[in-house]
Scaffold this motif. Structure first.
Motif, PDB file in Angstrom:
ATOM      1  N   GLY A  99     -28.595   1.441 -23.477  1.00  0.00           N
ATOM      2  CA  GLY A  99     -28.086   0.539 -22.425  1.00  0.00           C
ATOM      3  C   GLY A  99     -28.943   0.891 -21.183  1.00  0.00           C
ATOM      4  N   ALA A 100     -28.671  -0.362 -20.356  1.00  0.00           N
ATOM      5  CA  ALA A 100     -29.353   0.080 -19.002  1.00  0.00           C
ATOM      6  C   ALA A 100     -28.617   0.908 -18.000  1.00  0.00           C
ATOM      7  N   LYS A 101     -27.456   1.168 -18.326  1.00  0.00           N
ATOM      8  CA  LYS A 101     -26.853   2.558 -17.686  1.00  0.00           C
ATOM      9  C   LYS A 101     -27.530   3.694 -17.737  1.00  0.00           C
ATOM     10  N   HIS A 102     -27.923   3.879 -18.908  1.00  0.00           N
ATOM     11  CA  HIS A 102     -28.610   5.120 -19.486  1.00  0.00           C
ATOM     12  C   HIS A 102     -29.953   5.058 -18.835  1.00  0.00           C
ATOM     13  N   TYR A 124     -22.318  -3.082  -3.891  1.00  0.00           N
ATOM     14  CA  TYR A 124     -23.046  -2.477  -5.068  1.00  0.00           C
ATOM     15  C   TYR A 124     -22.193  -2.164  -6.422  1.00  0.00           C
ATOM     16  N   TRP A 125     -22.855  -2.197  -7.375  1.00  0.00           N
ATOM     17  CA  TRP A 125     -22.283  -1.977  -8.752  1.00  0.00           C
ATOM     18  C   TRP A 125     -21.837  -0.605  -8.892  1.00  0.00           C
ATOM     19  N   LEU A 126     -20.486  -0.266  -9.039  1.00  0.00           N
ATOM     20  CA  LEU A 126     -20.064   1.041  -8.757  1.00  0.00           C
ATOM     21  C   LEU A 126     -20.624   2.215  -9.473  1.00  0.00           C
ATOM     22  N   THR A 127     -21.517   2.257 -10.402  1.00  0.00           N
ATOM     23  CA  THR A 127     -21.949   3.153 -11.189  1.00  0.00           C
ATOM     24  C   THR A 127     -23.159   3.919 -10.203  1.00  0.00           C
ATOM     25  N   TYR A 128     -23.945   3.053  -9.698  1.00  0.00           N
ATOM     26  CA  TYR A 128     -24.982   3.587  -8.882  1.00  0.00           C
ATOM     27  C   TYR A 128     -24.827   4.827  -8.052  1.00  0.00           C
ATOM     28  N   PRO A 129     -23.817   4.872  -6.992  1.00  0.00           N
ATOM     29  CA  PRO A 129     -23.688   6.012  -6.345  1.00  0.00           C
ATOM     30  C   PRO A 129     -23.321   7.238  -7.342  1.00  0.00           C
ATOM     31  N   CYS A 174     -26.794  -9.635  -8.350  1.00  0.00           N
ATOM     32  CA  CYS A 174     -26.135  -8.654  -7.692  1.00  0.00           C
ATOM     33  C   CYS A 174     -24.609  -8.762  -8.570  1.00  0.00           C
ATOM     34  N   ASN A 175     -24.462  -7.544  -9.222  1.00  0.00           N
ATOM     35  CA  ASN A 175     -22.992  -7.492  -9.497  1.00  0.00           C
ATOM     36  C   ASN A 175     -22.392  -6.431  -8.417  1.00  0.00           C
ATOM     37  N   PRO A 176     -21.512  -6.832  -7.474  1.00  0.00           N
ATOM     38  CA  PRO A 176     -20.206  -7.913  -7.681  1.00  0.00           C
ATOM     39  C   PRO A 176     -20.717  -9.406  -6.941  1.00  0.00           C
ATOM     40  N   SER A 202     -35.279  -1.397  -9.742  1.00  0.00           N
ATOM     41  CA  SER A 202     -34.797  -2.643  -9.789  1.00  0.00           C
ATOM     42  C   SER A 202     -34.135  -3.133 -10.934  1.00  0.00           C
ATOM     43  N   ASP A 203     -32.872  -3.316 -10.745  1.00  0.00           N
ATOM     44  CA  ASP A 203     -32.116  -3.623 -11.849  1.00  0.00           C
ATOM     45  C   ASP A 203     -31.872  -4.952 -12.043  1.00  0.00           C
ATOM     46  N   GLU A 204     -32.564  -5.367 -13.096  1.00  0.00           N
ATOM     47  CA  GLU A 204     -32.555  -6.860 -13.561  1.00  0.00           C
ATOM     48  C   GLU A 204     -31.788  -7.273 -14.874  1.00  0.00           C
ATOM     49  N   ILE A 205     -30.832  -6.567 -14.998  1.00  0.00           N
ATOM     50  CA  ILE A 205     -29.954  -6.772 -15.977  1.00  0.00           C
ATOM     51  C   ILE A 205     -29.350  -8.250 -16.247  1.00  0.00           C
ATOM     52  N   TYR A 206     -29.147  -9.060 -15.010  1.00  0.00           N
ATOM     53  CA  TYR A 206     -28.462 -10.345 -15.109  1.00  0.00           C
ATOM     54  C   TYR A 206     -29.687 -11.205 -14.697  1.00  0.00           C
ATOM     55  N   GLU A 207     -31.158 -11.021 -15.090  1.00  0.00           N
ATOM     56  CA  GLU A 207     -32.271 -11.950 -14.529  1.00  0.00           C
ATOM     57  C   GLU A 207     -31.940 -13.082 -15.418  1.00  0.00           C
ATOM     58  N   VAL A 236     -30.579  -5.885 -23.255  1.00  0.00           N
ATOM     59  CA  VAL A 236     -30.095  -7.067 -23.920  1.00  0.00           C
ATOM     60  C   VAL A 236     -28.517  -7.270 -23.692  1.00  0.00           C
ATOM     61  N   SER A 237     -27.721  -6.402 -23.209  1.00  0.00           N
ATOM     62  CA  SER A 237     -26.210  -6.227 -22.738  1.00  0.00           C
ATOM     63  C   SER A 237     -25.967  -7.869 -22.532  1.00  0.00           C
ATOM     64  N   LYS A 238     -26.379  -8.264 -21.304  1.00  0.00           N
ATOM     65  CA  LYS A 238     -25.770  -9.569 -20.643  1.00  0.00           C
ATOM     66  C   LYS A 238     -26.851 -10.735 -21.268  1.00  0.00           C
ATOM     67  N   THR A 239     -27.673 -10.206 -21.727  1.00  0.00           N
ATOM     68  CA  THR A 239     -28.806 -11.745 -21.968  1.00  0.00           C
ATOM     69  C   THR A 239     -28.740 -12.190 -23.405  1.00  0.00           C
ATOM     70  N   TRP A 245     -24.106  -2.894 -28.186  1.00  0.00           N
ATOM     71  CA  TRP A 245     -25.155  -2.387 -29.271  1.00  0.00           C
ATOM     72  C   TRP A 245     -25.813  -1.316 -28.226  1.00  0.00           C
ATOM     73  N   ARG A 246     -25.719  -1.033 -26.982  1.00  0.00           N
ATOM     74  CA  ARG A 246     -26.325  -0.189 -26.209  1.00  0.00           C
ATOM     75  C   ARG A 246     -27.884  -0.100 -26.460  1.00  0.00           C
ATOM     76  N   ILE A 247     -28.551  -1.080 -25.895  1.00  0.00           N
ATOM     77  CA  ILE A 247     -29.859  -1.012 -25.743  1.00  0.00           C
ATOM     78  C   ILE A 247     -30.307  -1.474 -24.326  1.00  0.00           C
TER      79      ILE A 247
HETATM   80  C1  LIG Z   1     -25.570  -4.270 -12.334  1.00  0.00           C
HETATM   81  C2  LIG Z   1     -25.581  -3.869 -13.590  1.00  0.00           C
HETATM   82  N1  LIG Z   1     -26.338  -3.023 -14.265  1.00  0.00           N
HETATM   83  C3  LIG Z   1     -26.176  -2.496 -15.398  1.00  0.00           C
HETATM   84  C4  LIG Z   1     -25.385  -2.583 -16.167  1.00  0.00           C
HETATM   85  C5  LIG Z   1     -25.395  -1.753 -17.346  1.00  0.00           C
HETATM   86  O1  LIG Z   1     -25.542  -2.405 -18.611  1.00  0.00           O
HETATM   87  P1  LIG Z   1     -25.576  -1.801 -20.009  1.00  0.00           P
HETATM   88  O2  LIG Z   1     -24.750  -2.406 -20.820  1.00  0.00           O
HETATM   89  O3  LIG Z   1     -26.983  -2.369 -20.678  1.00  0.00           O
HETATM   90  O4  LIG Z   1     -25.542  -0.294 -19.824  1.00  0.00           O
HETATM   91  C6  LIG Z   1     -24.084  -3.319 -15.685  1.00  0.00           C
HETATM   92  C7  LIG Z   1     -23.138  -3.512 -16.685  1.00  0.00           C
HETATM   93  O5  LIG Z   1     -21.918  -3.819 -16.241  1.00  0.00           O
HETATM   94  C8  LIG Z   1     -24.408  -3.794 -14.463  1.00  0.00           C
HETATM   95  O6  LIG Z   1     -23.176  -4.842 -14.180  1.00  0.00           O
END
Ligand SMILES: Cc1ncc(COP(=O)(O)O)c(C=O)c1O
Length: 401
Positions: A99-102, A124-129, A174-176, A202-207, A236-239, A245-247
């Protein structure tokens, strides 16, 4: 807390989970809760991807793969980056993770020394900090402005850079906030960064979820020099609606990829072999484009509906969303007011809690997203639910005294 390491103690508990857990419990009790909490597309993974996973199982792709991912999935990702983003990477510059988080965690582990600063534009997305703190880095928040659609400006970036700055986080879309940076805005930030040795994560998960816009632009496209210092994060999560699936992946310089691959080889080894195969197929077939175009159209219809309905709620301000699947509502004007049952509202958390208790609508309070005056609503839910939910929000607001 005896025995627990300081690094673990620094991780903040998530308010998001508390509200969504409450909403789930109410639903289980049979209450008609509308939840705007979703962080994932409400679509099934397309069948051609599911079938690929079945093939992988049948063909025995059930063993360890190279820790940073198979050549097949890396080739598919490299081809995607070249086709969609005009970015050329060799396979040894790509690391595939759980996953992108990893991927983000690997990036911070590879780049951040104790005491290094990482600039995080707020909201910001709460996981970054939390990830930055786990790496013993210091998240430096820059409060972006509503009048700039909550996008970081070159002067805000310049002012935040110190001798300790190691990296800046750019999340586009950007999330949120749902904000999308234009090519010109990213190039202006890139020009500031080119005069420094600061890295970009550069977090482009929502590109793929950009509405009203032209072609998506990655800051790594700006120049070869900045590309060398940028870690592109995708997945691949959001796309392809593959959150479970966690990739995810990174594309970076060879040196950073080598460091991340080394870390991953000891922490998790390879991401799931079947999911890797499915992801490589996801990127490689035209069915993917058709799925994406359908999903985007559906999100866009809901987004437009939300914008029009929210405009009709008196005094309610919201951030005009152009990407991802979120809208942020400013609820500061409700602070100090009381609900029908006499509860006084003094924070976004209070508003979310009472909205759930009184109107059975779950929304995410954005205190943990660096936006304490806002609620986040996701439109990864049905249009019917959106309609019902927004009516209830309007009722809730008009019932306050
Ligand atoms: C901004 C942002 N980056 C990364 C992720 C993590 O995505 P993944 O499911 O690939 O770990 C999320 C998931 O909510 C997100 O909102």
């Amino acid at each position: 807390m005896t025995g627990i390491a300081q690094r673990a103690q620094r991780v903040s508990p998530s308010l998001t989970l508390e509200i969504t857990a409450k909403a789930k419990k109410m639903r289980a009790e049979g209450k008609p809760v509308v939840s705007f909490g979703a962080g994932e597309p409400d679509f099934n993974t397309p069948q051609y991807i599911v079938k690929a996973a079945e093939r992988a199982l049948k063909e025995g792709m059930t063993k360890y793969t190279p820790a940073s991912g198979t050549d097949a999935v890396k080739k598919a990702i490299a081809a995607k980056l070249e086709k969609d983003n005009h970015l050329k990477y060799e396979l040894n510059q790509i690391v595939v993770s759980n996953g992108a988080k990893h991927s983000l965690y690997n990036a911070f582990l590879a780049l951040v020394n104790p005491g290094d600063e990482v600039i995080v534009p707020a909201p910001y997305w709460l996981t970054y900090p939390e990830l930055i703190k786990l790496c013993e880095g210091i998240p430096v928040f820059v409060n972006t402005k509503a009048e700039n659609d909550f996008k970081l400006t070159p002067s805000e970036l310049k002012n935040a850079i110190t001798s300790k700055t190691k990296a800046v986080l750019i999340n586009n879309p950007c999330n949120p906030t749902g904000a999308v940076y234009s090519k010109e805005e990213l190039c202006a930030l890139a020009e500031v960064l080119e005069k420094t040795d600061v890295y970009v994560v550069s977090d482009e998960i929502y590109e793929k979820l950009v509405y009203e816009g032209g072609e998506y632009y990655s800051i790594a496209q700006h120049s070869p020099a900045l590309k060398e210092r940028t870690v592109v994060i995708g997945g691949v999560s959001k796309t392809y609606s593959m959150t479970g699936w966690r990739i995810g992946y990174t594309a970076s310089s060879e040196a950073v990829a080598k460091a991340m691959g080394g870390i991953q080889s000891h922490t998790t080894s390879n991401p799931n072999s079947i999911a890797q195969y499915a992801a490589s197929e996801a990127y490689s077939h035209s069915e993917g484009d058709a799925f994406l175009s359908d999903m985007k159209k559906t999100f866009d219809t809901r987004r437009k509906f939300m914008i029009e309905r929210l405009k009709k709620i008196p005094e309610l301000e919201f951030v005009y969303p152009k990407g991802a699947f979120y809208v942020m509502l400013n609820v500061a004007h409700l602070f100090g007011k009381s609900t029908e049952s006499g509860k006084k509202l003094s924070s976004a958390y209070d508003v979310a809690t009472e909205l759930l208790a009184e109107k059975m609508v779950a929304a995410i309070p954005c205190e943990s997203f660096g936006a304490p005056e806002y609620l986040r609503l996701s439109y990864a839910i049905s249009l019917d639910d959106i309609k019902t939910g927004l009516e209830r929000i309007a009722d809730f607001i008009s019932s306050l005294a």
